[in-house]
Design a protein around this motif. Structure first.
Motif, PDB file in Angstrom:
ATOM      1  N   TYR A  27       7.289 -66.949 -47.481  1.00 13.25           N
ATOM      2  CA  TYR A  27       8.101 -68.148 -47.685  1.00 13.25           C
ATOM      3  C   TYR A  27       9.445 -67.987 -46.972  1.00 13.25           C
ATOM      4  O   TYR A  27       9.908 -66.869 -46.731  1.00 13.25           O
ATOM      5  CB  TYR A  27       8.337 -68.390 -49.181  1.00 13.25           C
ATOM      6  CG  TYR A  27       7.074 -68.654 -49.965  1.00 13.25           C
ATOM      7  CD1 TYR A  27       6.545 -69.933 -50.059  1.00 13.25           C
ATOM      8  CD2 TYR A  27       6.392 -67.613 -50.615  1.00 13.25           C
ATOM      9  CE1 TYR A  27       5.380 -70.185 -50.787  1.00 13.25           C
ATOM     10  CE2 TYR A  27       5.241 -67.846 -51.344  1.00 13.25           C
ATOM     11  CZ  TYR A  27       4.735 -69.143 -51.418  1.00 13.25           C
ATOM     12  OH  TYR A  27       3.582 -69.376 -52.124  1.00 13.25           O
ATOM     13  N   THR A  28      10.079 -69.106 -46.674  1.00 17.53           N
ATOM     14  CA  THR A  28      11.426 -69.045 -46.129  1.00 17.53           C
ATOM     15  C   THR A  28      12.408 -68.741 -47.256  1.00 17.53           C
ATOM     16  O   THR A  28      12.101 -68.915 -48.444  1.00 17.53           O
ATOM     17  CB  THR A  28      11.823 -70.370 -45.466  1.00 17.53           C
ATOM     18  OG1 THR A  28      11.920 -71.391 -46.488  1.00 17.53           O
ATOM     19  CG2 THR A  28      10.794 -70.788 -44.422  1.00 17.53           C
ATOM     20  N   SER A 104       1.375 -76.793 -48.597  1.00 17.44           N
ATOM     21  CA  SER A 104       1.723 -76.190 -47.310  1.00 17.44           C
ATOM     22  C   SER A 104       0.522 -76.037 -46.363  1.00 17.44           C
ATOM     23  O   SER A 104      -0.499 -75.431 -46.717  1.00 17.44           O
ATOM     24  CB  SER A 104       2.338 -74.807 -47.563  1.00 17.44           C
ATOM     25  OG  SER A 104       2.347 -74.028 -46.403  1.00 17.44           O
ATOM     26  N   SER A 105       0.669 -76.549 -45.147  1.00 11.01           N
ATOM     27  CA  SER A 105      -0.360 -76.354 -44.127  1.00 11.01           C
ATOM     28  C   SER A 105      -0.489 -74.883 -43.756  1.00 11.01           C
ATOM     29  O   SER A 105      -1.592 -74.397 -43.452  1.00 11.01           O
ATOM     30  CB  SER A 105      -0.027 -77.174 -42.874  1.00 11.01           C
ATOM     31  OG  SER A 105      -0.058 -78.550 -43.150  1.00 11.01           O
ATOM     32  N   LYS A 106       0.617 -74.161 -43.775  1.00 10.05           N
ATOM     33  CA  LYS A 106       0.591 -72.729 -43.454  1.00 10.05           C
ATOM     34  C   LYS A 106      -0.268 -71.962 -44.458  1.00 10.05           C
ATOM     35  O   LYS A 106      -1.116 -71.140 -44.069  1.00 10.05           O
ATOM     36  CB  LYS A 106       2.016 -72.178 -43.451  1.00 10.05           C
ATOM     37  CG  LYS A 106       2.103 -70.663 -43.321  1.00 10.05           C
ATOM     38  CD  LYS A 106       3.526 -70.162 -43.499  1.00 10.05           C
ATOM     39  CE  LYS A 106       3.581 -68.638 -43.558  1.00 10.05           C
ATOM     40  NZ  LYS A 106       4.972 -68.137 -43.788  1.00 10.05           N
ATOM     41  N   LEU A 107      -0.072 -72.223 -45.740  1.00 13.89           N
ATOM     42  CA  LEU A 107      -0.853 -71.526 -46.758  1.00 13.89           C
ATOM     43  C   LEU A 107      -2.327 -71.924 -46.684  1.00 13.89           C
ATOM     44  O   LEU A 107      -3.216 -71.077 -46.831  1.00 13.89           O
ATOM     45  CB  LEU A 107      -0.280 -71.816 -48.144  1.00 13.89           C
ATOM     46  CG  LEU A 107       1.177 -71.398 -48.394  1.00 13.89           C
ATOM     47  CD1 LEU A 107       1.573 -71.682 -49.835  1.00 13.89           C
ATOM     48  CD2 LEU A 107       1.411 -69.930 -48.051  1.00 13.89           C
ATOM     49  N   ALA A 109      -3.965 -72.845 -44.039  1.00 16.00           N
ATOM     50  CA  ALA A 109      -4.559 -72.188 -42.865  1.00 16.00           C
ATOM     51  C   ALA A 109      -4.877 -70.729 -43.160  1.00 16.00           C
ATOM     52  O   ALA A 109      -5.926 -70.202 -42.752  1.00 16.00           O
ATOM     53  CB  ALA A 109      -3.608 -72.303 -41.678  1.00 16.00           C
ATOM     54  N   GLU A 110      -3.972 -70.043 -43.867  1.00 18.48           N
ATOM     55  CA  GLU A 110      -4.210 -68.634 -44.212  1.00 18.48           C
ATOM     56  C   GLU A 110      -5.442 -68.479 -45.100  1.00 18.48           C
ATOM     57  O   GLU A 110      -6.264 -67.582 -44.887  1.00 18.48           O
ATOM     58  CB  GLU A 110      -2.983 -68.047 -44.918  1.00 18.48           C
ATOM     59  CG  GLU A 110      -1.801 -67.769 -44.022  1.00 18.48           C
ATOM     60  CD  GLU A 110      -1.985 -66.542 -43.138  1.00 18.48           C
ATOM     61  OE1 GLU A 110      -3.043 -65.891 -43.206  1.00 18.48           O
ATOM     62  OE2 GLU A 110      -1.052 -66.238 -42.377  1.00 18.48           O
ATOM     63  N   SER A 113      -8.701 -69.169 -43.223  1.00 19.14           N
ATOM     64  CA  SER A 113      -9.007 -68.055 -42.335  1.00 19.14           C
ATOM     65  C   SER A 113      -9.591 -66.875 -43.117  1.00 19.14           C
ATOM     66  O   SER A 113     -10.539 -66.221 -42.665  1.00 19.14           O
ATOM     67  CB  SER A 113      -7.743 -67.629 -41.587  1.00 19.14           C
ATOM     68  OG  SER A 113      -7.970 -66.459 -40.823  1.00 19.14           O
TER      69      SER A 113
END
Length: 348
Positions: A27-28, A104-107, A109-110, A113
């Motif tokens: 996270y940021t 979140s798109s980032k989460l 995607a992870e 994957s």
């Protein structure tokens, strides 16, 4: 099937789809501050035990091991200074300020994957927060999800007995988690059994600041290890109903019981865990099966399957008066379907 064969079969089931993937900088700093601010403003927060259990029998059935029916223990006897709250459940975010984090798109995607599948949706997001404490010695599974039997409608102890029995694998829902820690104190590591409960564990070591793992905690035994130095872990007067909150007056975190302060912590003593959870689908057919509820388990089916399997094992059990609370039923499942990691490195 021999006892050894059965243990090997269960161990193969209780193994994640892939080893955990370690992430740094999940996270940021701004996202971390936002989540922490929600925790500060919306407390007090109950203990993990208070969230999920009404008695000691349910708690033991959820993790590993067996206790006698006449144990005489209450939840106060096993209370731990570890507290929990939910940012989101059942794919609904409860706090607008963290919607972009939860969805979140980032989460996503992870987690796609990790499973190597095309479809996923966030299902829940929770946090655990604590100072130094001595709980976390028992490996456990997170609530195992099945079509029709989920954390939204079923006690965690029953979900986990279903998982440990190996009787309902055709109904398992693909789930994955991204678990992230912020902690700079001593101990407080993460121990996990990625090769199944009969193989040696591994441990995620420090530093644990904004470090995470992509995992399938529903089918991998794991635990958060005791936090802080042994001499600083005690919390006098702790009960299972104790609460955790933030005191802005002196920038401290406080455990209270019935309005009385048990202990205060400075910000640098705090260990924060954020657990983000998603449901995954290998293809549209699987997605529709889960979404449209065309092949769901019912609780009556679950009980019937257990009662018949127990009878086949030579243990006669009456149909429970209430399968969620019947202590005789809980003990029958606890004693029959128990498998625990065999290798450890923490002395009790």
């Amino acid at each position: 099937m021999t006892v050894v064969d059965d243990r090997e079969r269960l161990a193969s089931i209780l193994t994640p789809v892939a080893p955990p993937k370690v992430l740094d900088g999940v996270y940021t700093d701004e996202q971390h501050d936002t989540m922490l601010d929600v925790i500060k403003r919306h407390g007090p927060w109950p203990s993990i035990i208070a969230h999920h259990f009404t008695n000691v029998d349910e708690m033991v059935a959820t993790v590993t091991g067996v206790v006698p029916k006449d144990h005489g223990l209450t939840l106060d006897d096993v209370a731990g200074a570890h507290f929990r709250g939910f940012f989101a459940k059942n794919s609904v975010c409860f706090f607008p300020e963290i919607e972009e984090i939860f969805y979140s798109s980032k989460l996503l995607a992870e987690i796609r994957s990790y499973w190597d599948v095309p479809y996923a949706k966030p299902t829940l997001m929770l946090f655990n927060i604590c100072g130094p404490h001595n709980t976390g010695l028992d490996p456990h599974l997170d609530a195992v999800t099945f079509r029709g039997v989920r954390i939204e409608n079923t006690p965690v102890w029953l979900q986990n007995c279903m998982g440990k029995s190996g009787l309902f694998t055709d109904y398992l829902v693909k789930m994955g988690q991204i678990i992230t820690w912020w902690y700079r104190g001593e101990e407080g590591t993460f121990t996990y059994w990625p090769d199944g409960p009969l193989k040696p564990p591994r441990r995620l070591e420090h530093p644990l600041w904004n470090k995470g793992v992509v995992v399938q905690n529903e089918l991998m035994f794991h635990r958060g290890d005791p936090v802080g130095r042994p001499d600083e872990r005690g919390v006098p007067g702790l009960k299972h109903r104790s609460l955790w909150s933030y005191d802005a007056a002196d920038d401290s975190w406080v455990i209270t019981t019935d309005g009385e302060v048990n202990r205060r912590y400075r910000p640098e003593e705090i260990r924060l865990l954020v657990h983000w959870n998603a449901e995954l689908y290998a293809d549209m057919d699987e997605c529709r099966k889960v979404m449209d509820h065309t092949d769901d388990l019912t609780h009556d089916q679950v009980v019937d399957t257990f009662v018949k399997d127990l009878a086949a094992r030579g243990r006669s059990v009456a149909w429970p008066s209430d399968p969620f609370t019947d202590v005789d039923f809980i003990h029958a499942l606890m004693e029959t379907y128990t498998i625990a990691p065999t290798t450890d490195w923490i002395e009790r």
